[in-house]
Write an enzyme that holds these catalytic residues in place. Structure first.
Site, PDB file in Angstrom:
ATOM      1  N   ASP A  53       3.909  58.493  53.460  1.00 29.81           N
ATOM      2  CA  ASP A  53       5.182  59.031  53.935  1.00 29.81           C
ATOM      3  C   ASP A  53       6.133  57.851  53.962  1.00 29.81           C
ATOM      4  O   ASP A  53       5.996  56.953  54.799  1.00 29.81           O
ATOM      5  CB  ASP A  53       5.009  59.630  55.335  1.00 29.81           C
ATOM      6  CG  ASP A  53       6.314  60.161  55.919  1.00 29.81           C
ATOM      7  OD1 ASP A  53       7.387  59.892  55.344  1.00 29.81           O
ATOM      8  OD2 ASP A  53       6.260  60.828  56.969  1.00 29.81           O
ATOM      9  N   SER A 132      16.873  56.902  40.475  1.00 34.34           N
ATOM     10  CA  SER A 132      18.208  57.082  41.033  1.00 34.34           C
ATOM     11  C   SER A 132      18.812  58.357  40.434  1.00 34.34           C
ATOM     12  O   SER A 132      18.099  59.315  40.149  1.00 34.34           O
ATOM     13  CB  SER A 132      19.061  55.846  40.751  1.00 34.34           C
ATOM     14  OG  SER A 132      20.263  55.905  41.460  1.00 34.34           O
ATOM     15  N   TYR A 156      23.452  62.778  49.354  1.00 40.15           N
ATOM     16  CA  TYR A 156      22.606  62.476  48.192  1.00 40.15           C
ATOM     17  C   TYR A 156      23.317  61.513  47.248  1.00 40.15           C
ATOM     18  O   TYR A 156      22.748  60.504  46.819  1.00 40.15           O
ATOM     19  CB  TYR A 156      22.251  63.767  47.464  1.00 40.15           C
ATOM     20  CG  TYR A 156      21.394  63.557  46.244  1.00 40.15           C
ATOM     21  CD1 TYR A 156      20.036  63.277  46.372  1.00 40.15           C
ATOM     22  CD2 TYR A 156      21.932  63.623  44.962  1.00 40.15           C
ATOM     23  CE1 TYR A 156      19.236  63.072  45.260  1.00 40.15           C
ATOM     24  CE2 TYR A 156      21.149  63.422  43.845  1.00 40.15           C
ATOM     25  CZ  TYR A 156      19.798  63.149  44.004  1.00 40.15           C
ATOM     26  OH  TYR A 156      19.017  62.937  42.887  1.00 40.15           O
ATOM     27  N   LYS A 160      22.190  57.640  46.320  1.00 38.83           N
ATOM     28  CA  LYS A 160      21.821  57.221  44.967  1.00 38.83           C
ATOM     29  C   LYS A 160      22.726  56.103  44.463  1.00 38.83           C
ATOM     30  O   LYS A 160      22.277  55.226  43.707  1.00 38.83           O
ATOM     31  CB  LYS A 160      21.847  58.420  44.015  1.00 38.83           C
ATOM     32  CG  LYS A 160      20.743  59.430  44.289  1.00 38.83           C
ATOM     33  CD  LYS A 160      19.357  58.799  44.247  1.00 38.83           C
ATOM     34  CE  LYS A 160      18.251  59.804  44.435  1.00 38.83           C
ATOM     35  NZ  LYS A 160      16.901  59.215  44.388  1.00 38.83           N
TER      36      LYS A 160
END
Length: 232
Positions: A53, A132, A156, A160
């Site tokens: 994890d 990415s 998000y 990235k």
């Protein structure tokens, strides 16, 4: 034999990357948080499952210790695990939302690289591939002809963009390891409810390319299946 560890390899891009690299002759370690899915992927593909994890320091350390005890080194580390976070109108975003996305997509990569560095340093040609996205590119997300410009994914995209820059900085700082970022492109996976126009195999082309390059290939690059991206 090339030993490759992939995070988030129980499904989607990670699983397909594992399948393809096994075909290339790699010994693949399936890193995944979900034990049932991870074990199933391992059995189906012919790989070994390692619990991890990336948001849990103890779990990441245990995964590295597991690999150290069994394989003794890692030649290729693929940081694939990721989450999208809330989509659309950002007016209700919270700090907790942001921390949850960054914890997987950026901080999780830092945790994993740091824990696996001693194993990578035992390789004759160590490689790190960070998965990415072109969604983190200013140019792509402002180009009306590209699908990246038609999605509102505040956390998000920010994560990235951070991951791509993190990749270039690691490449500058760790000169004995080849470190690059891959843009899978808009690929049909559970991640986007299978709305992508690329197959999962097409989506893993850049990842597989970076994982299988010959020694001496470049570092600090951002690559899609169509070639290098001048990230901006």
């Amino acid at each position: 034999m090339t030993i490759t560890f992939i995070t988030g390899a129980n499904k989607g891009l990670g699983r397909e990357t594992a399948r393809r690299l096994i075909e290339h002759g790699h010994t693949v370690l399936i890193g995944a948080r979900n034990r049932e899915q991870g074990e199933e992927a391992g059995v189906t593909l012919g790989a070994r499952y390692v619990p991890i994890d990336v948001t849990d320091q103890a779990s990441v350390a245990a995964a590295a210790a597991n690999v150290a005890a069994h394989e003794g080194r890692v030649d290729v580390l693929i940081n694939n695990a990721g989450v999208s976070g809330p989509l659309g109108d950002p007016s209700g975003l919270t700090a907790a939302d942001a921390l949850a996305v960054l914890d997987v997509n950026v901080i999780g990569v830092v945790r994993t690289i740091t824990a696996f560095l001693p194993l990578l340093c035992r390789s004759e040609d160590p490689v790190i591939v960070n998965v990415s996205s072109g969604m983190g590119s200013l140019a792509f997300t402002h180009d009306p002809d590209r699908p990246e410009s038609r999605v509102v994914a505040p956390l998000y995209t920010a994560s990235k963009a951070a991951l791509t820059m993190l990749t270039t900085q690691y490449a500058k700082g760790l000169k004995d390891i080849r470190i690059n970022a891959a843009d899978p492109g808009y690929t049909a996976t559970d991640f986007n409810a299978h709305s992508g126009f690329q197959t999962v195999t097409e989506g893993t082309d850049a990842i597989v390319t970076l994982a299988t390059e010959e020694p001496g290939a470049g570092t600090g690059r951002f690559l899609s299946r169509h070639g290098e991206i001048a990230w901006s």
